[in-house]
Scaffold this active site. Structure first.
Site, PDB file in Angstrom:
ATOM      1  N   ARG A  29       0.090  -4.515  -2.384  1.00  7.81           N
ATOM      2  CA  ARG A  29      -0.370  -4.651  -0.783  1.00  7.81           C
ATOM      3  C   ARG A  29      -0.084  -3.381  -0.002  1.00  7.81           C
ATOM      4  O   ARG A  29      -0.587  -3.202   1.109  1.00  7.81           O
ATOM      5  CB  ARG A  29       0.312  -5.930  -0.152  1.00  7.81           C
ATOM      6  CG  ARG A  29       1.981  -5.546  -0.264  1.00  7.81           C
ATOM      7  CD  ARG A  29       2.535  -6.732   0.621  1.00  7.81           C
ATOM      8  NE  ARG A  29       2.322  -6.912   2.278  1.00  7.81           N
ATOM      9  CZ  ARG A  29       2.777  -6.215   3.182  1.00  7.81           C
ATOM     10  NH1 ARG A  29       3.651  -5.280   2.798  1.00  7.81           N
ATOM     11  NH2 ARG A  29       2.271  -6.449   4.126  1.00  7.81           N
ATOM     12  N   VAL A  78      -4.108  -0.729  -7.004  1.00 14.38           N
ATOM     13  CA  VAL A  78      -4.228  -0.406  -8.331  1.00 14.38           C
ATOM     14  C   VAL A  78      -2.854  -0.587  -9.353  1.00 14.38           C
ATOM     15  O   VAL A  78      -3.136  -0.756 -10.406  1.00 14.38           O
ATOM     16  CB  VAL A  78      -4.579   1.005  -8.689  1.00 14.38           C
ATOM     17  CG1 VAL A  78      -3.571   2.080  -8.048  1.00 14.38           C
ATOM     18  CG2 VAL A  78      -5.063   1.264 -10.063  1.00 14.38           C
ATOM     19  N   THR A  85      -0.317   0.259   0.082  1.00 13.71           N
ATOM     20  CA  THR A  85      -1.231   1.161   0.571  1.00 13.71           C
ATOM     21  C   THR A  85      -2.335   0.382   1.538  1.00 13.71           C
ATOM     22  O   THR A  85      -2.898   1.017   2.422  1.00 13.71           O
ATOM     23  CB  THR A  85      -1.991   1.998  -0.695  1.00 13.71           C
ATOM     24  OG1 THR A  85      -1.190   2.465  -1.565  1.00 13.71           O
ATOM     25  CG2 THR A  85      -2.859   2.947  -0.071  1.00 13.71           C
ATOM     26  N   ALA A 132       2.799  -7.119  -4.951  1.00 12.83           N
ATOM     27  CA  ALA A 132       1.289  -7.552  -4.640  1.00 12.83           C
ATOM     28  C   ALA A 132       0.266  -6.713  -4.514  1.00 12.83           C
ATOM     29  O   ALA A 132      -0.944  -6.977  -3.691  1.00 12.83           O
ATOM     30  CB  ALA A 132       1.246  -8.887  -3.467  1.00 12.83           C
ATOM     31  N   LYS A 138      -8.372  -0.523  -2.301  1.00 10.74           N
ATOM     32  CA  LYS A 138      -8.138  -1.794  -2.824  1.00 10.74           C
ATOM     33  C   LYS A 138      -6.733  -1.991  -3.174  1.00 10.74           C
ATOM     34  O   LYS A 138      -6.070  -2.568  -2.697  1.00 10.74           O
ATOM     35  CB  LYS A 138      -9.138  -2.103  -4.110  1.00 10.74           C
ATOM     36  CG  LYS A 138     -10.376  -2.369  -3.662  1.00 10.74           C
ATOM     37  CD  LYS A 138     -11.310  -3.008  -4.517  1.00 10.74           C
ATOM     38  CE  LYS A 138     -12.900  -3.218  -3.931  1.00 10.74           C
ATOM     39  NZ  LYS A 138     -13.945  -3.758  -5.163  1.00 10.74           N
ATOM     40  N   GLN A 181       5.859   4.627  -6.858  1.00  9.58           N
ATOM     41  CA  GLN A 181       4.425   4.951  -6.882  1.00  9.58           C
ATOM     42  C   GLN A 181       3.857   6.114  -6.067  1.00  9.58           C
ATOM     43  O   GLN A 181       2.729   6.390  -6.311  1.00  9.58           O
ATOM     44  CB  GLN A 181       3.712   3.527  -6.496  1.00  9.58           C
ATOM     45  CG  GLN A 181       3.459   3.133  -5.243  1.00  9.58           C
ATOM     46  CD  GLN A 181       4.717   2.609  -4.753  1.00  9.58           C
ATOM     47  OE1 GLN A 181       5.860   2.978  -5.007  1.00  9.58           O
ATOM     48  NE2 GLN A 181       4.411   1.754  -3.448  1.00  9.58           N
ATOM     49  N   GLU A 202      -0.594  -2.876 -10.102  1.00  5.28           N
ATOM     50  CA  GLU A 202      -0.542  -4.051 -11.063  1.00  5.28           C
ATOM     51  C   GLU A 202      -1.708  -4.094 -11.985  1.00  5.28           C
ATOM     52  O   GLU A 202      -1.511  -4.342 -13.307  1.00  5.28           O
ATOM     53  CB  GLU A 202      -0.337  -5.331 -10.367  1.00  5.28           C
ATOM     54  CG  GLU A 202       0.968  -5.310  -9.197  1.00  5.28           C
ATOM     55  CD  GLU A 202       1.162  -6.293  -8.531  1.00  5.28           C
ATOM     56  OE1 GLU A 202       1.811  -7.249  -8.794  1.00  5.28           O
ATOM     57  OE2 GLU A 202       0.264  -6.645  -7.396  1.00  5.28           O
TER      58      GLU A 202
END
Lengths: 158, 335, 450
Positions: free
Chosen positions: B89, B289, B91, B87, B287, B48, B291
């Site tokens: 989580r 992204v 970044t 999850a 925030k 990613q 998933e």
């Protein structure tokens, strides 16, 4: 089982290697000749990550006996470009974010090269057709098609 | 025999972080004598792009050129704990830990710079590796010089430690009350499909989405997740199953010949717009992204199928057989 | 809403690992080779459920080129409860089976040999004497009183604080549903799916002269893997040196600590480096999947489109063992009501065991299926009431400051804004009253202030 010697042109250089008769070309490239660009994704001919060129044709090296490479010309991604001298396809993949985890990238680029060597002016649909045997789980393919189209445009302008 | 066009929408949320929290990540940063910064992590890049995104966050927080930041991951002998990449989580937590470490390193750097320049640290500006006095920009130095001075003149370390932990929440067994997430990202997807009522095949024509992600660290990489999610969401809805006759074990899939994921020939048109409403606790408002993008297409496509042919097929994957059976049932009920 | 312009953050800089990827120079775990390296192949249960009466490895051990055979006796702490680190219990899954088998593919013993081919051939020579038992495969059957208990605590669900399921209770569903103008029901289900990363699981362990183990792994979580492996090996975590961070696709499928413990044991037993790489068939049939699930919704809805009561019963198929499912079902539960203002919510979420390959984390873990159900149910409501699909969502969308069913105040809400942006993207002109909505304004929402 006794080993046999396979002699072939690999990335332009004559290479002789002793292998088990049933060894796949993929295994010989990766584990005997230490060329790791070619990936071992499935061994079932299903994912395309092991794609190499044999006499300019894209071939799934996991399904090809190394013995059958005897006397042939094999090209792996290492023979197409290096970090110091990238092939335009590699530069385009880099530029367009067409590689995420990178595992499908070698097979994709080899398949794309095979296409462009035969047909320098493919449509986007023809590009997708040529790459239909290369699975990617990360990118969703759009950036990959964009990258190859970009090279087609560059070649046309040249 | 006809092809029916349908459109469906889906609006979704996605939580950031391991459920209930309790998933820390740490980062260490040190400066080399000539001003390069090394960020030590035991985090993982699954493709990613974490390694790149973290370098961006570190460079931003440190105030140094992007190319002077090294991200080194993952080795548990040389880097502190990270809970892992899952999850959505990474970044968020890794970014926050890196900012905390960068702030400590930056302060140490500026303290040395202040000594070198005989100025107060609060009067100095650090921008892209250059350090100058506010209002007197001709009085300047750079990170290269300050780092050398720190190492060999002052004997000062320029390094930082960071950690981000959302405290683990309990869960009330009677009510389910809990604090499940750090923040929520949201998205809406509109799916357009064509359903062939003779073969039962569903073709996804277009997926149009709005994704709200707090902050995009690297927009091209966010786009990569959007497109990837669109394609995976589509195949989850229409073709993917390990047990085609679930719950029976029959025809348990063996490989890609049986387990159908899309090829370059199968992708729909994908368009998107990204919104940024910074979260209260993410690094620069991030925030998450990775998933969410594979979730919103699924109900959008099922809703589009209903719009097209007036039947609900709510058992995934929506195979041609299921579509045809649903159409048969509908025809029977009509009679 | 504008965001503050930053420097390098917000720029689409090229990937740091991009050139390595496109030239095939990036190193993955399968590219790690050591001289003197051995290869590992796993012998697995051919049946779904049974009692092991005998494991005869003699022919495999005698096969030329086989260096070691690893059985349950070689595993210092033969329990594989990866969530023990967050307090999940009891131990239910052995690292290597020796008393019973619970799914086709369950690992029983490992063959370590000079080549991968020899290991595979010798693995086929292991004789298994397993008494077959009828498997439990259906979710509803598994939790019915007629089903045999396949878990040793006497039923087929994970026990959450003494209950057979997780409960979410908010407001008063039983009273509210009586007041609804419409009761709308829907059942939503999906079968297990596979992560299918192009790179399969792979682990290489090299024993070091000082007694430590260097572990190359494509796990998504290095420390999580290290600590779980240390517990299984009964060694301090510092004995392990995990090297990784470059994964050829994970999607949640490489968080199960499924290769490292056995490969470590093999390296310790033989004193040589060992590689275990999974075939695609193992990745498909033996590695964990997303859970199959069945969700039943019962909603109480008013004529104006407001959902005033929501009841959900969800059965998640954990497969044969815990893995990450007890955690996943909790995340699932919190998301079953959806990002909507619903003052009365009742959820029962079950983690159910069946005799199939275990399910575990996968992209969207627990939320994917909830999202699917919530949004199809929302459409069902819209169609039943004859209310516009955009409007029904905008009316019910949660607002900042409201109370979520898990009793957390809504913050960072942007559902409305994404709905509006999607409409604009496709050129759909929302009516003015819907365009005027935002996540800080309760107008049109029914005014639930939490």
């Amino acid at each position: 089982m006794e080993s046999i010697t396979v002699t072939f042109k690999l990335n332009g250089k004559t290479t002789a290697v002793a292998v088990e008769p049933l060894a796949s070309l993929r295994t010989v490239l990766r584990e005997h000749l230490h060329l790791h660009a070619t990936k071992a994704g499935c061994g079932q001919g299903g994912c395309g990550s092991c794609t190499v060129l044999v006499n300019s044709e894209p071939v799934l090296s996991c399904l090809m006996l190394a013995a059958l490479a005897d006397g042939q010309e094999v090209t792996t991604l290492e023979g197409i470009g290096t970090p110091q001298h990238m092939h335009p396809l590699q530069a385009a993949f880099f530029d367009k974010f067409a590689a995420q985890c990178g595992y499908c990238s070698p097979g994709m680029i080899v398949a794309a090269k095979a296409l462009l060597d035969k047909n320098p002016h493919p449509t986007r649909a023809e590009i997708a057709e040529a790459l239909a045997g290369n699975l990617c789980r990360c990118t969703g393919y759009v950036a990959i098609l964009d990258a190859i189209e970009d090279v087609v445009t560059q070649m046309q302008e040249a | 025999m006809a092809k029916h066009y349908g459109r469906g929408i889906a609006a979704v949320n996605y939580p950031t972080g391991m459920n209930l929290g309790g998933d820390p990540t740490q980062a260490l940063i040190f400066c080399q004598p000539t001003g390069g910064f090394s960020v030590k992590l035991a985090s993982t890049d699954l493709g990613q792009g974490l390694k790149t995104v973290i370098a961006q966050i570190a460079a931003e927080a440190l105030g140094v050129p992007f190319d002077s930041v090294i991200v080194d991951t993952g080795d548990t002998d040389s880097a502190p704990h990270c809970m892992g990449t899952f999850a959505s989580r990474a970044t968020h937590r890794v970014g926050n830990a890196v900012i905390m470490a960068a702030n400590e390193a930056r302060k140490a750097l500026m303290d040395v710079a202040a000594d070198e320049m005989e100025a107060a640290p609060e009067d100095l500006v650090l921008e892209n590796g250059e350090i100058y006095v506010k209002g007197a920009p001709e009085r300047k130095t750079n990170v290269f010089n300050v780092a050398l001075a720190a190492h060999f003149k002052y004997g000062k370390t320029i390094s930082g430690r960071g950690i981000y932990l959302k405290q683990k929440s309990g869960l009330d067994p009677e009510t389910g009350a809990c604090d499940p997430d750090s923040t929520e990202a949201h998205a809406t997807t509109v799916a357009e499909v064509e359903v062939d009522d003779e073969t039962g095949e569903v073709k996804v024509l277009r997926l149009s989405s709005a994704y709200e992600v707090g902050r995009q660290i690297n927009p091209e990489m966010v786009k990569g997740q959007i497109i990837s999610g669109a394609v995976m969401g589509m195949s989850h809805t229409l073709t993917e199953t390990v047990f085609p006759y679930y719950p029976s074990l029959d025809h348990h899939t063996y490989g890609f010949g049986e387990y159908i994921i899309p090829t370059a020939l199968d992708i729909p048109e994908i368009e998107s717009v990204v919104l940024e409403y910074p979260s209260s606790n993410g690094p620069y408002g991030v925030k998450g992204v990775g998933e969410m993008t594979a979730n919103s297409p699924i109900p959008a496509i099922v809703n589009a199928i209903y719009d097209a042919i007036g039947v609900w097929v709510t058992d995934l994957p929506v195979t041609p057989e299921k579509v045809l059976r649903a159409l048969d049932e509908k025809a029977l009920e009509a009679n | 809403m504008g965001v503050k312009q930053l420097g390098i953050v917000g720029q689409s800089v090229k990937r740091r690992d991009g050139i390595g990827h496109v030239t095939g120079q990036t190193q993955y775990v399968d590219d790690v080779f050591y001289t003197n390296m051995l290869w590992l192949k796993m012998v697995r249960s051919p049946i779904s459920r049974g009692i092991i009466h005998g494991i005869d490895t003699s022919k495999a051990e005698a096969f030329p080129g086989v260096v070691a055979v690893i059985t349950a006796q070689d595993v210092p702490n033969n329990w594989y409860t990866i969530l023990c680190l967050i307090g999940v219990e009891p131990n239910d899954e052995p690292v290597l089976a020796h008393e019973e088998v619970m799914y086709i593919g369950e690992p029983i013993c490992a063959i370590v040999a000079e080549t991968e081919a020899i290991a595979a051939e010798a693995a086929a020579l292991v004789k298994l004497d397993i008494e077959e038992l009828p498997p439990v495969l259906d979710l509803e059957f598994a939790i019915s009183p007629d089903a045999p208990a396949i878990k040793k605590w006497g039923n087929n669900t994970f026990m959450y604080d003494g209950y057979t399921h997780r409960k979410l209770r908010f407001g008063d569903f039983e009273t509210a549903i009586q007041q609804a103008d419409h009761i709308i029901e829907g059942t939503y289900s999906l079968s297990p799916i596979e992560h299918a990363p192009i790179e399969t699981h792979c682990c290489v362990v090299k024993p070091e002269p000082d007694g430590r183990l260097t572990v190359h792994s494509n796990t998504q979580a290095l420390y999580f893997t290290m600590d779980n492996t240390a517990i299984i090996l009964q060694v301090p975590s510092q004995r392990l040196h995990m090297i990784g961070g470059t994964v050829g696709g994970g999607f949640g499928g490489k968080v199960d600590v499924i290769t490292e413990p056995i490969t470590c044991i093999a390296a310790m037993k033989t004193g040589r480096p060992v590689k275990w790489r999974w075939t695609r068939e193992e990745e498909m049939r033996k590695s964990s999947t997303r859970a199959g699930v069945r969700m039943q919704y019962t909603d109480g809805v008013m004529n104006d489109g407001r959902i005033i009561a929501r009841k959900v019963r969800s059965l998640e198929d954990s497969g044969a063992y815990h893995r990450h499912s007890p955690y996943g079902v909790q995340k699932h539960m919190a998301n079953l009501p959806g990002p909507y203002t619903i003052p009365n919510v009742w959820v029962d979420a079950y983690c159910v065991y069946t005799n199939r390959q275990p399910s575990s984390a996968m992209r969207g873990f627990g939320v994917t299926e909830a999202t699917f159900a919530v949004e199809c149910q929302m459409e069902r409501i819209a169609r039943t009431l004859g209310i516009d699909s955009w409007e029904i969502r905008l009316i019910n969308a949660y607002r900042n400051g409201q109370m979520r069913p898990v009793r957390k105040v809504v913050e960072d809400a942007t559902l409305i804004e994404t709905i509006q942006a999607a409409a604009e993207l496709i050129g759909y002109d929302l009516p003015a009253h819907l365009k005027a909505m935002n996540s800080d304004d309760y107008a049109g929402n029914g005014g639930h202030h939490g």
